[in-house]
Design an enzyme around this catalytic site. Structure first.
Site, short mmCIF file in Angstrom:
data_model
loop_
_atom_site.label_atom_id
_atom_site.label_comp_id
_atom_site.label_asym_id
_atom_site.label_seq_id
_atom_site.Cartn_x
_atom_site.Cartn_y
_atom_site.Cartn_z
N ARG A 130 -39.45 80.70 -17.05
CA ARG A 130 -40.69 81.39 -17.43
C ARG A 130 -41.77 80.43 -17.92
O ARG A 130 -42.94 80.76 -17.86
CB ARG A 130 -40.40 82.51 -18.43
CG ARG A 130 -39.63 83.68 -17.78
CD ARG A 130 -39.47 84.87 -18.69
NE ARG A 130 -38.51 84.63 -19.74
CZ ARG A 130 -37.22 84.96 -19.68
NH1 ARG A 130 -36.74 85.56 -18.60
NH2 ARG A 130 -36.43 84.68 -20.68
N GLU B 27 -26.20 81.22 -28.67
CA GLU B 27 -25.49 82.04 -29.63
C GLU B 27 -23.98 81.83 -29.46
O GLU B 27 -23.23 81.64 -30.41
CB GLU B 27 -25.85 83.51 -29.42
CG GLU B 27 -25.42 84.40 -30.57
CD GLU B 27 -25.90 85.84 -30.38
OE1 GLU B 27 -25.64 86.65 -31.28
OE2 GLU B 27 -26.51 86.14 -29.34
#
Lengths: 243, 191
Positions: B72, B109
């Site tokens: 992106r 994570e």
């Protein structure tokens, strides 16, 4: 966090300071057409590169009878990396084009000049290198940019289109509602090889009633005959290169 | 720092940008309110405002390199680079760049990932900005900074369209300024 240096399997031409001109430009009707025996990365058959006149008929280049002076600079700014991602493939690396501010500006300008004032409201770009060229063009011509992505990247409701690879299949996706029936679109990618990805992108947009005005790529590998997969849709490229 | 705190307070463009970003709940997993910038790209005016704000900020800062994080970051970086006359350098997932690369790992994570850059793309002492659509923990941007600094480049600033609450109040990321246009939409019920 560690910084690791990784060397590629093979890399003969690593000049980033100076671009190596490795692409053949098939655009001069008056020169005797080159006959070159090339090896196709898919088989051991050598292909004779077709004449420059025939090449011009098959897909339109940014050069009609007289070469646009910007094209040579763009072509020479593209680096070719042999045997990437696997042996036999001559990879067309556009990252060196992006390092050449004039060449990158000219690339965008050539597409913008062609597509502005044509009632194009959608520029669709194929992940990931289509994301580099598509948005600047969209911004300049006042169009939306629609990313076409690999599966599971887009967060909203999507429609998908499957296409064939050499071994197996792949899928591209687009958000539902990104485009509306009747809109006029161009599809952008850095390179057309076999045409499988672009053909899938065309099908995806046509399924929702969009008219594809043209497919546009920086580079075409004509021997791979990708243009034939595009059906009625025309193809516009800046540079043609040996596969 | 957020753009509103840095000279753009009340700028109607920021509201238009924020309004154009769609929130998709529970993507990629339950509990995450995903900030979808594809709707910003469909709004030509708002997309143009986004690029214009970054260009106005960086055009007189002698920036010679815009580095964008896959994928992106690729949607915003090149337009900024073109407008300010800078090179664009894609920072990519492993195995995508064809030439000789350097690589930096960073934490997710669960587990970790890696970011790569072509050797030779940036030269020592070049002034660089790094672009991504969104900054959350700053892990990806930190890895990007390490890649560029390992080649002797000077990271002037990191810039993102959206900044999650974790970064609000933090003006710096690993000692470098962080510039963000808007906060996420649709977080009210979660805060």
């Amino acid at each position: 966090m560690q910084t690791i240096i990784i060397s590629p399997l093979v890399s003969h031409r690593l000049c980033l300071a100076r671009a190596v001109p490795c692409n053949r430009l098939l655009n001069n009707h008056h020169r005797a057409p080159p006959s070159i025996r090339l090896s196709n990365h898919r088989s051991t058959t050598s292909l004779r590169l077709f004449s420059s006149a025939a090449a011009s008929r098959d897909s339109e280049m940014a050069t009609e009878d007289v070469q646009d002076p910007r094209i040579a600079k763009i072509a020479s700014s593209i680096r070719v990396i042999p045997d990437f991602p696997k042996p036999g493939i001559m990879f067309q690396d556009i990252t060196t084009l992006l390092l050449d501010t004039e060449a990158f500006k000219d690339t965008i300008a050539l597409f913008v000049d062609r597509y502005k004032d044509k009632g194009i409201s959608v520029v669709a770009g194929v992940e990931a290198r289509g994301f580099i060229f598509g948005p600047p063009i969209a911004l300049a011509i006042g169009a939306k940019f629609v990313p076409m992505r690999k599966p599971k990247k887009l967060p909203g409701k999507v429609i998908s289109e499957e296409y064939s690879l050499e071994y197996g299949t792949d899928t591209i996706e687009m958000h539902v509602g990104a485009v509306e029936p009747g809109e006029r679109a161009i599809i952008i990618d850095d390179l057309i090889a076999t045409g499988g990805t672009l053909a899938a992108a065309i099908r995806l947009l046509e399924r929702v009633g969009v008219k594809i005005v043209e497919c546009a790529c920086v580079i075409e590998l004509p021997e791979l005959k990708g243009k034939e997969k595009l059906g009625e849709t025309s193809l516009f490229v800046l540079v043609k290169s040996a596969a | 720092m957020f753009a509103a705190e840095n000279g753009l307070k009340g700028d109607p463009r920021l509201e238009a940008i924020s309004a154009a970003i769609r929130v998709v709940p529970n993507f990629p997993k339950k509990g995450i309110m995903f900030q979808d910038i594809t709707t910003l790209l469909l709004d030509h005016k708002a997309f143009k405002h986004t690029i214009d704000i970054f260009v106005d900020r960086y055009k007189d800062m002698q920036i010679s390199v815009v580095a964008g994080v896959e994928a992106r970051g690729f949607l915003f970086g090149p337009s900024i680079a073109l407008a300010i006359g800078a090179k664009f350098i894609p920072l990519r997932k492993p195995g995508k760049l064809p030439g000789k690369v350097i690589s930096e790992s960073y934490e997710l994570e669960y587990g970790h990932d890696r970011l790569e850059m072509h050797v030779g793309a940036v030269e020592p002492r070049e002034r660089v900005i790094i672009i991504d659509d969104l900054v959350a923990t700053g892990g990806t941007l930190s890895a990007a900074m390490s890649l560029l600094e390992s080649q002797g480049a000077e990271v002037v600033e990191c810039a993102c369209v959206i900044g999650l609450p974790e970064v609000k109040g933090q003006h710096k990321l690993k000692g470098k300024p962080l510039y963000v246009l808007v906060e996420p939409s649709g977080l009210d019920e979660f805060c």
